[in-house]
Design a protein around this motif. Structure first.
Motif, mmCIF file in Angstrom:
data_model
loop_
_atom_site.group_PDB
_atom_site.id
_atom_site.type_symbol
_atom_site.label_atom_id
_atom_site.label_comp_id
_atom_site.label_asym_id
_atom_site.label_seq_id
_atom_site.Cartn_x
_atom_site.Cartn_y
_atom_site.Cartn_z
ATOM 1 N N GLY A 132 0.761 -1.537 0.331
ATOM 2 C CA GLY A 132 0.452 0.100 -0.344
ATOM 3 C C GLY A 132 0.750 1.048 -0.376
ATOM 4 N N ILE A 133 1.975 1.612 0.965
ATOM 5 C CA ILE A 133 2.413 2.611 0.930
ATOM 6 C C ILE A 133 3.809 2.768 -0.364
ATOM 7 N N ILE A 134 4.240 1.770 -1.019
ATOM 8 C CA ILE A 134 4.816 1.544 -2.285
ATOM 9 C C ILE A 134 3.515 2.412 -3.630
ATOM 10 N N GLN A 135 2.553 1.604 -3.218
ATOM 11 C CA GLN A 135 2.020 2.142 -4.192
ATOM 12 C C GLN A 135 1.032 3.511 -3.979
ATOM 13 N N GLU A 154 6.409 13.125 7.792
ATOM 14 C CA GLU A 154 5.714 12.706 8.742
ATOM 15 C C GLU A 154 4.619 12.276 9.554
ATOM 16 N N ARG A 155 3.724 12.660 8.782
ATOM 17 C CA ARG A 155 2.519 11.584 9.243
ATOM 18 C C ARG A 155 2.630 10.721 8.501
ATOM 19 N N ILE A 156 2.919 10.238 7.818
ATOM 20 C CA ILE A 156 2.969 8.993 6.771
ATOM 21 C C ILE A 156 3.762 8.074 7.512
ATOM 22 N N GLN A 157 4.797 8.408 7.936
ATOM 23 C CA GLN A 157 5.832 7.910 8.545
ATOM 24 C C GLN A 157 4.966 7.441 9.856
ATOM 25 N N SER A 158 4.445 7.941 10.489
ATOM 26 C CA SER A 158 3.926 7.547 11.539
ATOM 27 C C SER A 158 2.899 6.689 11.938
ATOM 28 N N TYR A 162 6.321 -0.329 9.222
ATOM 29 C CA TYR A 162 7.627 -0.733 9.466
ATOM 30 C C TYR A 162 8.044 0.758 8.382
ATOM 31 N N PRO A 163 8.510 1.500 9.218
ATOM 32 C CA PRO A 163 8.644 3.217 8.046
ATOM 33 C C PRO A 163 9.887 3.175 6.948
ATOM 34 N N GLN A 164 10.937 1.875 7.265
ATOM 35 C CA GLN A 164 11.629 1.465 6.629
ATOM 36 C C GLN A 164 10.809 1.123 4.480
ATOM 37 N N THR A 165 10.086 0.882 4.614
ATOM 38 C CA THR A 165 9.397 0.483 3.718
ATOM 39 C C THR A 165 9.724 1.432 2.426
ATOM 40 N N PHE A 166 8.666 2.562 3.508
ATOM 41 C CA PHE A 166 8.266 3.923 2.946
ATOM 42 C C PHE A 166 9.271 4.676 2.775
ATOM 43 N N LEU A 167 10.370 5.107 3.046
ATOM 44 C CA LEU A 167 10.648 5.793 3.121
ATOM 45 C C LEU A 167 12.414 5.045 2.044
ATOM 46 N N TYR A 168 12.171 4.014 1.752
ATOM 47 C CA TYR A 168 12.854 3.206 0.990
ATOM 48 C C TYR A 168 12.565 3.820 -0.781
ATOM 49 N N GLU A 169 11.575 3.046 -0.791
ATOM 50 C CA GLU A 169 11.168 3.864 -1.673
ATOM 51 C C GLU A 169 10.926 5.496 -1.955
ATOM 52 N N TYR A 170 9.955 5.969 -1.223
ATOM 53 C CA TYR A 170 10.537 7.234 -1.548
ATOM 54 C C TYR A 170 11.592 7.667 -2.154
ATOM 55 N N ALA A 171 12.835 7.142 -1.285
ATOM 56 C CA ALA A 171 14.321 7.283 -1.345
ATOM 57 C C ALA A 171 14.604 6.903 -2.802
ATOM 58 N N ASP A 172 14.673 5.809 -3.177
ATOM 59 C CA ASP A 172 14.264 5.151 -4.843
ATOM 60 C C ASP A 172 13.997 5.941 -5.647
ATOM 61 N N ARG A 173 12.485 6.353 -5.795
ATOM 62 C CA ARG A 173 11.404 7.250 -6.411
ATOM 63 C C ARG A 173 12.224 8.397 -6.695
ATOM 64 N N PHE A 187 18.597 8.177 2.374
ATOM 65 C CA PHE A 187 18.273 6.454 3.000
ATOM 66 C C PHE A 187 19.701 6.800 4.047
ATOM 67 N N GLU A 188 20.199 7.954 3.578
ATOM 68 C CA GLU A 188 20.891 8.342 5.227
ATOM 69 C C GLU A 188 19.408 8.236 6.884
ATOM 70 N N GLU A 189 19.058 8.215 6.885
ATOM 71 C CA GLU A 189 17.764 8.062 7.774
ATOM 72 C C GLU A 189 17.756 6.575 7.484
ATOM 73 N N LEU A 190 17.604 6.001 6.560
ATOM 74 C CA LEU A 190 17.436 4.404 6.789
ATOM 75 C C LEU A 190 18.738 4.013 7.373
ATOM 76 N N THR A 191 20.120 3.962 7.089
ATOM 77 C CA THR A 191 20.806 4.007 8.014
ATOM 78 C C THR A 191 20.831 4.031 9.590
ATOM 79 N N MET A 192 20.248 4.956 10.062
ATOM 80 C CA MET A 192 20.062 5.431 11.169
ATOM 81 C C MET A 192 18.956 4.645 11.917
ATOM 82 N N LEU A 193 17.906 3.965 11.184
ATOM 83 C CA LEU A 193 17.578 3.029 11.649
ATOM 84 C C LEU A 193 17.179 2.218 11.753
#
Length: 488
Positions: A132-135, A154-158, A162-173, A187-193
């Protein structure tokens, strides 16, 4: 995350083997398995597996709403929005995927209704699942809602367990669309998570090196190598960052030697290793490396480029082979030569052009070829091209990049009388060409292919330069070519 991905990959491989390749519809996969396999196949853009999952699901789980939702998405991916909408509307307990699909198929990208509908999706959702978050992210990026997505990050992430999926897809796009600064931030935020996830550090390092932030890329690559010393991508990025920083070429050579031994090796790896060896004054090793690498790889243009600069005669057989045996258009060859012109490597650029001309003949590239050959000092080749290959209509037209290289090549080779006669004849034809349009006897048609005013300016300058060349060649003093050469 890596472990979960491995499980999905194993499921996908099992389904592909049992059902897709062997047609075993009795192999057991539960509904959740099929959803995981379908979503993984979507990541891989494998429509065959997705279709087989839907067929299998229709047989074994005909009332599955999650599979019906994915069937609707499958139809939409082929542009069948009517069927996608019909299936999507049958789902009684629709979630984020159904809402996003409805947005995708029912509203144009510039609709003012999109953002309120997106706001409602966030409000209605307690926990975004991965697909769902990817789409949702993909829809926002494709419909120009990146600013809205950033504002609501921030609202979506909250609302992601598993916010990593959201961050990864957003960073990738973001990376895909060239917004490297935003991609690097996420991606930096992902490395901290997840500081021990190799992929996150490698993706961060990749973005950083593409941003030309070589120090940061070097640091991220070092973190990745600390996690997995055998990581080829991290080794490549570390080597590239050090090379760009002109630092520690011995380490660069060692890293790329390791990379080149890997099945993941790329054409650019051999080239960078060769360049590093040259920096270490190991010139012969660099040439030997490239001569060993090039014959065993298909169309290794980057490696050939480096070898042409290091040892042009050694590169010539490989260059001829690539141009003869691969499907390359004339425009692609011209672009290839321009890469070398941009680096002022005129001998390499001219060699590419002359080999192509010899093997296939030019349609459009004569002007560029003559000029590049002149900068390379290949005066005999210019004379051969002009006298034996250039089309008559080009010679008869007032084209500076055709006439000047030929006339000045004759001068450079001591054939001043022939150069003078050619310049006088070119001046006469240029005057005839100009007079046609000055008298408005016929519409502006020119091999130069510019507007009338621009063409007139070019011809005026062209004739003035020819006049200067003629005066120099008629002078009783033998004026050095450099004093009247219009090309340099």
């Amino acid at each position: 995350m890596d472990e979960n991905n491995d499980d999905r990959q194993d499921l996908y491989a099992e389904f592909e083997s049992e059902v897709v390749k062997h047609g075993n519809q009795e192999a057991f996969f539960d509904e959740n398995d099929l959803i995981e396999i379908f979503d993984y196949a979507s990541d891989l853009d494998n429509s065959i597996v997705k279709m087989e999952v839907l067929i299998y699901g229709a047989i074994h789980y005909p009332k599955s709403e999650p599979l019906a939702t994915r069937r609707a998405w499958f139809y939409s991916s082929f542009g069948d929005f009517e069927t996608a909408t019909e299936i999507n509307n049958r789902v009684t307990n629709g979630g984020v995927l159904n809402q996003v699909l409805d947005l995708r198929v029912s509203l144009p990208a510039d609709s003012p209704e999109i953002e309120p509908r997106l706001e409602q999706i966030i409000a209605d959702t307690d926990d975004f699942d991965d697909e769902g978050i990817i789409q949702l992210v993909d829809f926002c990026m494709e419909s120009g809602k990146e600013e809205w997505l950033t504002k609501n990050k921030e609202r979506i992430q909250s609302k992601c367990s598993y916010p990593q999926t959201f961050l990864y897809e957003y960073a990738d796009r973001c990376e895909e669309q060239g917004n490297l600064k935003q991609a690097a931030s996420m991606f930096e935020e992902l490395t901290m998570l997840e500081p021990f996830t190799l992929d996150f550090w490698q993706r961060l390092a990749t973005v950083q090196i593409n941003m030309e932030d070589y120090e940061s890329a070097l640091s991220s690559a070092d973190y990745a190598l600390a996690i997995d010393p055998s990581a080829i991508m991290a080794a490549r990025i570390k080597g590239a960052a050090l090379y760009r920083l002109e630092r520690d070429m011995k380490t660069v050579a060692d890293l790329y030697t390791k990379v080149l031994k890997s099945p993941e090796a790329e054409d650019s790896d051999a080239s960078t290793l060769a360049a590093a060896l040259v920096e270490l004054n190991r010139h012969d090793e660099a040439i030997a490396l490239l001569k060993e690498y090039i014959p065993t790889h298909y169309n290794p243009r980057t490696a050939i480029n480096v070898l042409m600069v290091l040892d042009l005669p050694a590169a010539l057989p490989y260059l001829e082979s690539v141009i003869r045996d691969t499907v390359m258009t004339e425009n692609e060859v011209l672009d290839w030569a321009k890469e070398h012109v941009d680096r002022e490597q005129y001998m390499a650029a001219s060699t590419i052009l002359l080999v192509y001309q010899q093997l296939h003949g030019f349609l459009l590239g004569f002007e560029f070829a003559l000029e590049v050959c002149y900068y390379a000092g290949r005066y005999h080749d210019i004379i051969d091209l002009y006298e034996n290959h250039v089309y008559r209509e080009l010679i008869d037209s007032p084209i500076p990049s055709i006439t000047y290289p030929y006339v000045m090549s004759l001068v450079r080779l001591g054939m001043r009388e022939k150069a003078l006669a050619t310049a006088i004849e070119a001046h006469r034809k240029g005057c005839e060409f100009r007079d046609k349009y000055t008298d408005h006897k016929e519409p502006m048609r020119s091999a130069i292919k510019y507007s009338p005013a621009t063409t007139n300016s070019i011809i005026t300058g062209y004739l003035a330069i020819l006049t200067n060349i003629i005066k120099a060649l008629k002078s009783s003093d033998e004026i050095p070519p450099d004093d009247f050469d219009p090309i340099f």
